[in-house]
Design a protein around this motif. Structure first.
Motif, PDB file in Angstrom:
ATOM      1  N   VAL A  57       0.846  -1.200   0.000  1.00 20.54           N
ATOM      2  CA  VAL A  57       0.000   0.000   0.000  1.00 20.54           C
ATOM      3  C   VAL A  57       0.882   1.251   0.000  1.00 20.54           C
ATOM      4  O   VAL A  57       0.645   2.196  -0.768  1.00 20.54           O
ATOM      5  N   ARG A  58       1.913   1.261   0.827  1.00 26.46           N
ATOM      6  CA  ARG A  58       2.830   2.409   0.899  1.00 26.46           C
ATOM      7  C   ARG A  58       3.537   2.631  -0.433  1.00 26.46           C
ATOM      8  O   ARG A  58       3.599   3.756  -0.938  1.00 26.46           O
ATOM      9  N   ARG A  61       1.222   4.017  -3.138  1.00 27.03           N
ATOM     10  CA  ARG A  61       0.938   5.429  -2.849  1.00 27.03           C
ATOM     11  C   ARG A  61       2.129   6.285  -3.320  1.00 27.03           C
ATOM     12  O   ARG A  61       1.950   7.307  -3.960  1.00 27.03           O
ATOM     13  N   GLU A  62       3.358   5.843  -2.998  1.00 26.76           N
ATOM     14  CA  GLU A  62       4.552   6.609  -3.363  1.00 26.76           C
ATOM     15  C   GLU A  62       4.789   6.610  -4.878  1.00 26.76           C
ATOM     16  O   GLU A  62       5.148   7.638  -5.446  1.00 26.76           O
ATOM     17  N   VAL A  66      -1.827   6.713  -5.664  1.00 29.33           N
ATOM     18  CA  VAL A  66      -3.189   6.216  -5.439  1.00 29.33           C
ATOM     19  C   VAL A  66      -3.226   5.341  -4.196  1.00 29.33           C
ATOM     20  O   VAL A  66      -2.191   4.854  -3.724  1.00 29.33           O
ATOM     21  N   GLU A  67      -4.430   5.141  -3.708  1.00 25.55           N
ATOM     22  CA  GLU A  67      -4.657   4.210  -2.600  1.00 25.55           C
ATOM     23  C   GLU A  67      -5.231   2.924  -3.176  1.00 25.55           C
ATOM     24  O   GLU A  67      -6.108   2.963  -4.052  1.00 25.55           O
ATOM     25  N   VAL A  68      -4.716   1.794  -2.694  1.00 30.45           N
ATOM     26  CA  VAL A  68      -5.226   0.499  -3.132  1.00 30.45           C
ATOM     27  C   VAL A  68      -5.663  -0.326  -1.944  1.00 30.45           C
ATOM     28  O   VAL A  68      -5.177  -0.142  -0.827  1.00 30.45           O
ATOM     29  N   GLY A  69      -6.582  -1.229  -2.218  1.00 28.63           N
ATOM     30  CA  GLY A  69      -6.946  -2.266  -1.268  1.00 28.63           C
ATOM     31  C   GLY A  69      -6.282  -3.550  -1.726  1.00 28.63           C
ATOM     32  O   GLY A  69      -6.270  -3.853  -2.917  1.00 28.63           O
ATOM     33  N   CYS A  94      -4.866  -6.201  -6.406  1.00 27.86           N
ATOM     34  CA  CYS A  94      -5.266  -4.986  -5.692  1.00 27.86           C
ATOM     35  C   CYS A  94      -6.365  -4.280  -6.468  1.00 27.86           C
ATOM     36  O   CYS A  94      -6.456  -4.412  -7.689  1.00 27.86           O
ATOM     37  N   LEU A  96      -8.212  -0.367  -6.958  1.00 29.04           N
ATOM     38  CA  LEU A  96      -8.073   1.064  -6.694  1.00 29.04           C
ATOM     39  C   LEU A  96      -9.154   1.501  -5.720  1.00 29.04           C
ATOM     40  O   LEU A  96     -10.332   1.200  -5.916  1.00 29.04           O
ATOM     41  N   VAL A  97      -8.759   2.207  -4.676  1.00 29.38           N
ATOM     42  CA  VAL A  97      -9.691   2.712  -3.685  1.00 29.38           C
ATOM     43  C   VAL A  97      -9.890   4.209  -3.880  1.00 29.38           C
ATOM     44  O   VAL A  97     -10.993   4.721  -3.752  1.00 29.38           O
ATOM     45  N   GLU A  98      -8.799   4.903  -4.220  1.00 27.98           N
ATOM     46  CA  GLU A  98      -8.879   6.349  -4.394  1.00 27.98           C
ATOM     47  C   GLU A  98      -7.768   6.815  -5.328  1.00 27.98           C
ATOM     48  O   GLU A  98      -6.625   6.386  -5.227  1.00 27.98           O
TER      49      GLU A  98
END
Length: 141
Positions: A57-58, A61-62, A66-69, A94, A96-98
């Motif tokens: 997840v980190r 994001r980097e 984006v944010e993933v589940g 994964c 996509l969450v956001e």
């Protein structure tokens, strides 16, 4: 149990199989020079004391903003995908969450591919077996 790199065991690298509308995200490396132009499943190294899923997840994001589940892991027969004697890769599906993925410092392009089209990309050697395994899923009824 946390994944700790102690110098005696291979370092753990995590990768994301980001799926949207039946397509899989592939990211083309822009650096380092020896990897530039080849595709990978985005991700990175797990830090000492960090859980693999949290590292994934980190890293996403980097790298992609984006944010993933994190969903199910795509396991190999050995439980990991070897990168070499010093590193092993584990990959998870994964969602996509956001956000909308965009290339960052390490990538110059992202593409969305069908499972069947994955073998057409020029993959990093470590990611090629994962791409092949995913493409084989497209052949299953």
């Amino acid at each position: 149990m946390s994944e700790i790199h102690d110098g005696e065991h291979p370092r753990l690298v995590v990768g994301a199989i980001i799926v949207r509308d039946g397509l899989v995200l592939a990211a083309r490396r822009s650096r380092p020079a020896e990897l530039a132009g080849k595709y990978e499943f985005p991700g990175g190294k797990v830090e000492a004391g960090e859980q693999p899923e949290a590292a994934l997840v980190r890293e996403i994001r980097e790298e992609l903003g984006v944010e993933v589940g994190v969903d199910a892991e795509l396991e190999s027969l050995s439980g990991h995908w070897p990168i070499g004697p010093a590193m092993n890769l584990r990959v998870w599906f994964c969602e996509l969450v956001e956000g909308e993925p965009a290339p960052g410092e390490s990538h110059d392009q992202i593409v969305w591919c069908s499972l069947a089209a994955l073998p057409e990309l020029d993959w990093l050697p470590a990611d090629q077996p994962v791409a092949d395994a995913l493409a084989a899923l497209a052949d299953q009824p």
